[in-house]
Write an enzyme that holds these catalytic residues in place. Structure first.
Site, short mmCIF file in Angstrom:
data_model
loop_
_atom_site.label_atom_id
_atom_site.label_comp_id
_atom_site.label_asym_id
_atom_site.label_seq_id
_atom_site.Cartn_x
_atom_site.Cartn_y
_atom_site.Cartn_z
N GLY A 73 0.70 -1.18 -0.02
CA GLY A 73 -0.10 -0.24 0.12
C GLY A 73 0.70 1.47 -0.02
CB SER A 204 -1.48 -3.53 1.54
OG SER A 204 -0.23 -4.19 1.90
CB ALA A 205 -1.57 -8.90 -0.51
CG HIS A 206 0.19 -7.13 5.08
ND1 HIS A 206 0.04 -6.55 6.19
CD2 HIS A 206 0.35 -5.80 4.34
CE1 HIS A 206 0.39 -5.19 6.52
NE2 HIS A 206 0.65 -4.84 5.24
CB CYS A 335 3.10 2.56 10.05
SG CYS A 335 2.64 1.13 8.89
#
Length: 385
Positions: A73, A204-206, A335
């Protein structure tokens, strides 16, 4: 109390990978050809990547040429925001103070580099961007100014939902470009870009039971955004670098499974969230919910953000206590772990005297259970005794 128990309620930070996704990725490792090579090994790898692109695009109602695979992302957001300013001549960006730092820090960098003007939409009492204020801001720009609006679909800390359709309508009215950060929404909410006038999204895949290190940007056709990374001509010249095949097909599998099971899994997770709200409200009556996170219609069904009735000096202690009892949760965006600044989201929406209290985000997935919710409530009660 079982001290060996492990409960993962930090799914807004990252989700476990589905078993089917792991298997798909393992099988993909056998296809080791470079997707840019013209021989059969390369062509096989390339065909798998294009199949993934086509399947993702189909679900979103767009053409495959509008999907660009990225490392996640953050890269997608940087590609879109910086590319829009550089290649579309954007002179004004409108965002909100509660966006993810991938947006806020990128916008700040662009502001310094290009000297553009940045406006921040006001928030309502619960922390959601005020639609009327957005309308007011856009109405005051000159007709020849090029404007980009960047607002997130789901707030990653408090779960507030944006009225995406209304924002898109207002942007269209004033001919402003619209980037929607859908990192917390893709795989959890249906997104039909054939009917929504959104110019860009990032994913974002996760966040939907896929692997880390892969995501995608949607860039509406005919918008001449050039490559963010320089090198080869991969991704139709828009993203240099050899594609990570096993990650891409893993994301494809996670994406397709998420939408195939969307209604059933949403009902299940929403039930867990409702149960958590009921239990914590009963057992810890002085608990407070931040943003819209206790409102099942105005917030994401995956996120609850609470303030606990403890002294501010015990805020760090409660997180350590939860971790020692095997409970994984967070104080906000992963983050920002290690930052001494605290949550910028809660700073923007809470009175100053409330900001240094123990604020905790619990986020749920298909792998959680009511038994785990009960355990977490008991751990919190133990700490508060």
């Amino acid at each position: 109390m079982n001290l060996d128990k492990k409960v993962y309620l930090d799914n807004a930070a990252t989700t476990p990978i589905r078993p089917e996704v792991k298997q798909t990725m393992i099988e993909a490792l056998s296809y080791y050809g470079n997707p840019s090579s013209v021989h059969s090994f390369g062509r096989t790898a390339k065909s798998l990547i294009e199949k993934a692109r086509k399947n993702i695009a189909k679900e979103l109602g767009v053409s495959s040429s509008e999907i660009i695979f990225t490392s996640g992302g953050t890269e997608a957001i940087n590609m879109i925001l910086k590319g829009a300013v550089r290649d579309l001549g954007i002179t004004q960006i409108v965002t909100s103070p509660t966006e993810h730092h991938a947006v806020l820090n990128t916008v700040h960098s662009i502001e310094n580099e290009y000297g553009i003007r940045v406006s921040y939409v006001k928030l309502d009492a619960k922390g959601t961007p005020d639609i009327e204020d957005l309308n007011k801001i856009l109405s005051e720009f000159l007709s020849d100014e090029k404007v980009l609006v960047s607002l997130m679909y789901v707030n990653n800390e408090i779960g507030n939902l944006l009225s995406v359709a209304k924002v898109a309508e207002i942007c269209q009215k004033y001919k402003a470009y619209f980037h929607c950060d859908t990192v917390q929404a893709v795989g959890h909410y249906p997104i039909d870009l054939s009917s929504l006038p959104i110019d860009f999204i990032s994913a974002s895949a996760h966040k939907f039971y896929g692997p880390k290190g892969v995501g995608f940007a949607f860039i509406r056709k005919d918008l001449p955004i050039k490559s963010f990374l320089f090198g080869g001509e991969q991704e139709r010249g828009r993203r240099a670098g050899t594609e990570c095949l096993h990650n891409i097909v893993g994301m494809e599998e996670a994406f397709l499974l998420a939408y195939q099971n969307l209604d059933k899994e949403r009902t299940y997770i929403e039930g867990l969230k409702k149960y958590f709200i009921e239990r914590i409200s009963q057992e810890i009556p002085l608990v407070r919910f931040n943003g819209q996170s206790d409102n099942l219609t105005e917030s994401a069904y995956t996120i609850v953000n609470v303030s606990l009735p403890i002294e501010p000096k015990k805020t760090d202690v409660v997180m350590l206590f939860l971790d020692m009892r095997g409970v994984a949760c967070s104080r906000g965006s992963a983050c920002q772990s290690g930052s001494s600044q605290g949550s910028h989201v809660l700073k923007a929406i809470l009175p100053e005297k409330e900001r240094d209290k123990a604020h905790i985000r619990f986020s749920f997935s298909i792998f959680n259970t009511r038994e785990e919710v009960n355990y977490v409530i008991e751990v919190l009660k133990e700490f508060l005794q």
